[in-house]
Design an enzyme around this catalytic site. Structure first.
Site, PDB file in Angstrom:
ATOM      1  N   LEU A 147      -6.613  -6.744 -12.791  1.00 60.06           N
ATOM      2  CA  LEU A 147      -5.755  -6.820 -13.983  1.00 60.06           C
ATOM      3  C   LEU A 147      -6.454  -6.267 -15.216  1.00 60.06           C
ATOM      4  CD1 LEU A 147      -4.092 -10.351 -13.570  1.00 60.06           C
ATOM      5  CD2 LEU A 147      -3.361  -8.137 -12.660  1.00 60.06           C
ATOM      6  N   SER A 167     -11.518  -6.664 -10.660  1.00 59.01           N
ATOM      7  CA  SER A 167     -10.829  -6.515 -11.946  1.00 59.01           C
ATOM      8  C   SER A 167      -9.452  -5.885 -11.781  1.00 59.01           C
ATOM      9  CB  SER A 167     -11.671  -5.688 -12.928  1.00 59.01           C
ATOM     10  OG  SER A 167     -11.179  -5.822 -14.253  1.00 59.01           O
ATOM     11  N   TYR A 227     -23.985 -14.961  -9.550  1.00 57.90           N
ATOM     12  CA  TYR A 227     -22.885 -15.625 -10.249  1.00 57.90           C
ATOM     13  C   TYR A 227     -23.307 -17.012 -10.740  1.00 57.90           C
ATOM     14  CZ  TYR A 227     -19.572 -12.082  -8.535  1.00 57.90           C
ATOM     15  OH  TYR A 227     -18.901 -10.914  -8.271  1.00 57.90           O
ATOM     16  N   GLY A 281      -9.164  -7.088 -16.939  1.00 54.73           N
ATOM     17  CA  GLY A 281      -9.470  -8.072 -17.981  1.00 54.73           C
ATOM     18  C   GLY A 281      -8.262  -8.694 -18.631  1.00 54.73           C
ATOM     19  N   GLY A 282      -7.124  -8.704 -17.928  1.00 55.82           N
ATOM     20  CA  GLY A 282      -5.913  -9.321 -18.464  1.00 55.82           C
ATOM     21  C   GLY A 282      -4.959  -8.340 -19.115  1.00 55.82           C
ATOM     22  N   LEU A 287      -3.305  -6.051 -17.809  1.00 57.93           N
ATOM     23  CA  LEU A 287      -2.142  -5.822 -16.948  1.00 57.93           C
ATOM     24  C   LEU A 287      -1.429  -7.128 -16.596  1.00 57.93           C
ATOM     25  CD1 LEU A 287      -3.787  -3.167 -14.607  1.00 57.93           C
ATOM     26  CD2 LEU A 287      -1.960  -2.743 -16.267  1.00 57.93           C
ATOM     27  N   GLY A 288      -1.812  -8.200 -17.256  1.00 59.28           N
ATOM     28  CA  GLY A 288      -1.237  -9.511 -16.949  1.00 59.28           C
ATOM     29  C   GLY A 288      -0.213  -9.994 -17.945  1.00 59.28           C
ATOM     30  N   GLY A 289       0.432  -9.064 -18.679  1.00 56.40           N
ATOM     31  CA  GLY A 289       1.434  -9.462 -19.672  1.00 56.40           C
ATOM     32  C   GLY A 289       0.822  -9.791 -21.012  1.00 56.40           C
TER      33      GLY A 289
END
Length: 323
Positions: A213, A211, A53, A215-216, A218-220
């Protein structure tokens, strides 16, 4: 915060795992330290990182950020269940990656130095190494345990049969073997339900979804697009267009429940068998707050059925594709 045991072990961890992949490349060191401070204050004691990382600012940079946070206050290390990973190449020279006994020894010592600690609670194989026999891997890990440098071993991105193979080899040596598996798992990507989750349940591994969500998505994401807060591009845009009808239904259900979409996605994972807790990799303090909220979201059977109808999952093999 709620806590649970990591798989079949007696190790107690929070049901939310703090992922650190954004620390360095996307989140400054000061902000990263502030997020880790806040995570402990909110009861999150399970932190996950990896030796590779920090790629864009240098491999190992994220572990160094975490290490300097430990150095600021020794109590931080005492309160943290620390997980890191090895496998990826840290250099172009031979034996700087994978799971040979040589690299396990070198990579472990290098991570300990960067993290400014003398032991790692959960040392994870970031990927299966098809070229190295399990007898060699477990021998190296046994030595590390005997030296007090690691306490538990875990896997990441393993297939179900890899888990079975690893545990069979460990059992021959009277060694604990794997205690956790870190896989991609969320409402959209549910492939692990066929074989990885059943294997984890059979062998007592705690599953740590990454992961959560997707990559977003599922985050609205649609609401954020409509509000002008977010604009999707490239692969994310392609994925959104492909899944738009489902995501629209999903966001409408979240509104009906009175919860943020991301909270529902994390809460759904917490309702799944074998799941210890999802990894959340906040870039900001606001994203950390959202993750903590999800622990208090309880989904009833009707809601779980509705989510399965929007995002169908899989049965355990072979029933998923045979009788």
């Amino acid at each position: 915060m709620e806590f649970t045991h990591l798989g079949r072990t007696g190790l107690t961890v929070s049901r939310i795992c703090l992922g650190t992949m954004n620390f360095g490349p996307h989140t400054s060191e000061d902000d990263s330290h502030a997020i880790m401070d806040a995570a402990l204050e909110k009861g999150i004691n399970f932190f996950d990182t990896a030796n590779v990382y920090g790629r864009s600012v240098g491999k190992g940079a994220t572990e160094e950020i975490v290490g300097r946070w430990f150095a600021k206050d020794p109590k931080n290390r005492e309160k943290t269940v620390l997980a890191t990973k090895l496998y990826g190449d840290m250099d172009e020279w031979p034996n700087e990656g994978k799971l040979s006994a040589l690299n396990i020894r070198r990579a472990l010592d290098a991570s300990l130095k960067r993290l400014q600690t003398d032991y790692i609670d959960l040392y994870q194989f970031h990927h299966i190494d098809r070229a190295t026999p399990w007898e060699e891997i477990w021998q190296a890990m046994e030595v590390a345990v005997q030296q007090g440098k690691i306490l538990y071993a875990g896997s990441s991105n393993f297939a179900g049969w890899h888990i079975a193979q690893a545990q069979a080899a460990a059992e021959k040596r009277n060694f604990t073997g794997l205690v956790s598996e870190q896989s991609i798992y969320n409402l959209i990507v549910r492939d692990v339900e066929r074989e990885v989750l059943p294997a984890a349940q059979e062998y007592g591994l705690g599953v740590i979804p990454w992961s959560p969500l997707q990559g977003g998505l599922l985050g609205g994401v649609i609401r954020k697009e409509n509000e002008g807060v977010r604009r999707t591009e490239g692969r994310a845009k392609e994925a959104l267009e492909k899944l738009r009808p489902q995501i629209e239904q999903y966001e409408a259900l979240a509104d009906e429940l009175g919860h943020e979409p991301g909270d529902v996605a994390l809460a759904w994972l917490l309702h799944q068998p074998a799941v210890t807790g999802p990894i959340v990799g906040p870039r900001t303090m606001e994203q950390l707050e959202s993750a903590v909220r999800a622990v208090d979201v309880k989904l009833d059977d009707k809601t779980l059925t509705q989510l399965d109808e929007i995002f169908p999952g899989y049965k355990a093999a072979p029933e998923d594709y045979a009788w």
